[in-house]
Motif scaffolding. Structure first.
Motif, mmCIF file in Angstrom:
data_model
loop_
_atom_site.group_PDB
_atom_site.id
_atom_site.type_symbol
_atom_site.label_atom_id
_atom_site.label_comp_id
_atom_site.label_asym_id
_atom_site.label_seq_id
_atom_site.Cartn_x
_atom_site.Cartn_y
_atom_site.Cartn_z
ATOM 1 N N ASN A 22 29.352 36.755 47.636
ATOM 2 C CA ASN A 22 29.183 35.325 47.398
ATOM 3 C C ASN A 22 30.147 34.908 46.292
ATOM 4 N N PRO A 23 31.087 34.003 46.572
ATOM 5 C CA PRO A 23 32.085 33.639 45.571
ATOM 6 C C PRO A 23 31.525 32.794 44.442
ATOM 7 N N LEU A 24 32.156 32.894 43.291
ATOM 8 C CA LEU A 24 31.791 32.135 42.104
ATOM 9 C C LEU A 24 33.053 31.826 41.311
ATOM 10 N N ALA A 25 33.181 30.586 40.860
ATOM 11 C CA ALA A 25 34.265 30.213 39.945
ATOM 12 C C ALA A 25 33.726 30.238 38.519
ATOM 13 N N VAL A 26 34.511 30.800 37.597
ATOM 14 C CA VAL A 26 34.118 30.901 36.192
ATOM 15 C C VAL A 26 35.194 30.244 35.332
ATOM 16 N N ILE A 27 34.796 29.230 34.572
ATOM 17 C CA ILE A 27 35.689 28.530 33.648
ATOM 18 C C ILE A 27 35.369 28.999 32.236
ATOM 19 N N PHE A 28 36.348 29.560 31.544
ATOM 20 C CA PHE A 28 36.157 30.035 30.173
ATOM 21 C C PHE A 28 36.379 28.893 29.175
#
Length: 299
Positions: A22-28
């Protein structure tokens, strides 16, 4: 005005094989973003969830995360919890306590631990299932449930229950994994039922044979309303809800079990569950792999 860039990763959760989870985008480094900006980014990534890493406001926490769907913010979700931890650790972060992380999010503090037997790379972690509110489905809704699922294979000996651990699901047991995979639900009836009990959708599961690929097959059928329509590939919150309900209903299959999810979508979600009775916790785990690693332009 110069462009503002932050670190960005897109990861695949509950799999060690790219494109099977399951894809996930992570913004730091998202502390300067407000909720409206976060929502705009989540709508742009168009993934089920996008997370935003922030400095914790609780001194005990390693980090704080805000979790957004294209429709709004969630207080908790499972695959974003594992995926965010993986992205943070891969970026070089050293936990306050080796092999453990403490995530601050909308439901409070969520514990994570490296999975037993994992190698030195931070690719397989588990989160402690948050406390959940469990509400049995009223028996006068059983016919509506059977109609929504278009199935007579519901195992009512394990009463269907709405389980809310920050992401609410109606958990329904079927007689077999095969019955689960064969489901072709009535989307409109399913949405009506899910909304009537204030859940995101139905988490439907069935047991595999003893020599099967996992203990259970699980499918998460979404009800729309800002959380997407159709089926979620692999769902940490729903697996946590199921694990807790199995415990409550005294139907757990042992100290440990596995669940497979996403089969109907061509995925191969790999979920592990461990009942840690000594500490009164249920651990939901799985591997994560990074797919995209770079920067995101914010302005």
């Amino acid at each position: 005005m110069s462009a503002h860039h932050v670190r960005f990763k897109q990861v695949d959760v509950f799999t060690s094989t790219p494109f099977k989870g399951n894809p996930l985008a992570v913004i730091f480094d998202a502390d300067a973003l407000d909720a409206a900006q976060m929502l705009a980014i989540a709508r742009w990534t168009n993934l089920s969830e996008t997370t935003f890493l922030l400095k914790p406001t609780d001194a005990a926490a390693d980090y704080r995360v805000r979790i957004f769907t294209p429709g709004g913010e969630l207080p908790f979700a499972g695959h974003p919890t594992l995926g965010t931890a993986h992205a943070l650790l891969e970026s070089g972060y050293q936990p306050k306590q080796a092999g453990k992380l403490l995530q601050q999010c909308g439901v409070g503090l969520v514990e994570l631990e490296a999975l037993a037997g994992a190698d030195s790379t931070p690719s397989a972690w588990a989160f402690a299932a948050p406390p959940a509110r469990v509400t049995p489905l009223a028996e006068d809704r059983y016919d509506a449930l059977a109609t929504a699922l278009r199935s007579r294979a519901i195992d009512f000996s394990a009463p269907p229950c709405a389980v809310d651990n920050g992401a609410p699901w109606l958990v329904v047991r079927l007689t077999s994994a095969r019955a689960c995979l064969e489901l072709e639900p009535d989307a409109a009836a399913l949405a009506e039922l899910a909304h009537s009990v204030d859940t995101h959708g139905l988490a439907v599961y069935g047991p595999h044979d003893a020599d099967g690929p996992a203990t259970f097959e699980i499918r998460c059928l979404m009800a729309g309303g800002g959380f997407g329509v159709g089926e979620d590939p692999v769902t940490g919150s729903a697996n946590a809800a199921l694990a807790g309900l199995l415990n409550l209903q005294q139907r757990r299959p042992g100290e440990r079990y596995t669940a497979r999810q996403g089969t109907a979508l061509g995925r191969a979600g790999d979920v592990s569950v461990h009942y840690d009775d000594a500490r009164g916790k249920i651990w939901i785990g799985g591997p994560t792999v990074t797919i995209v690693d770079g920067t995101c332009r914010l302005a």
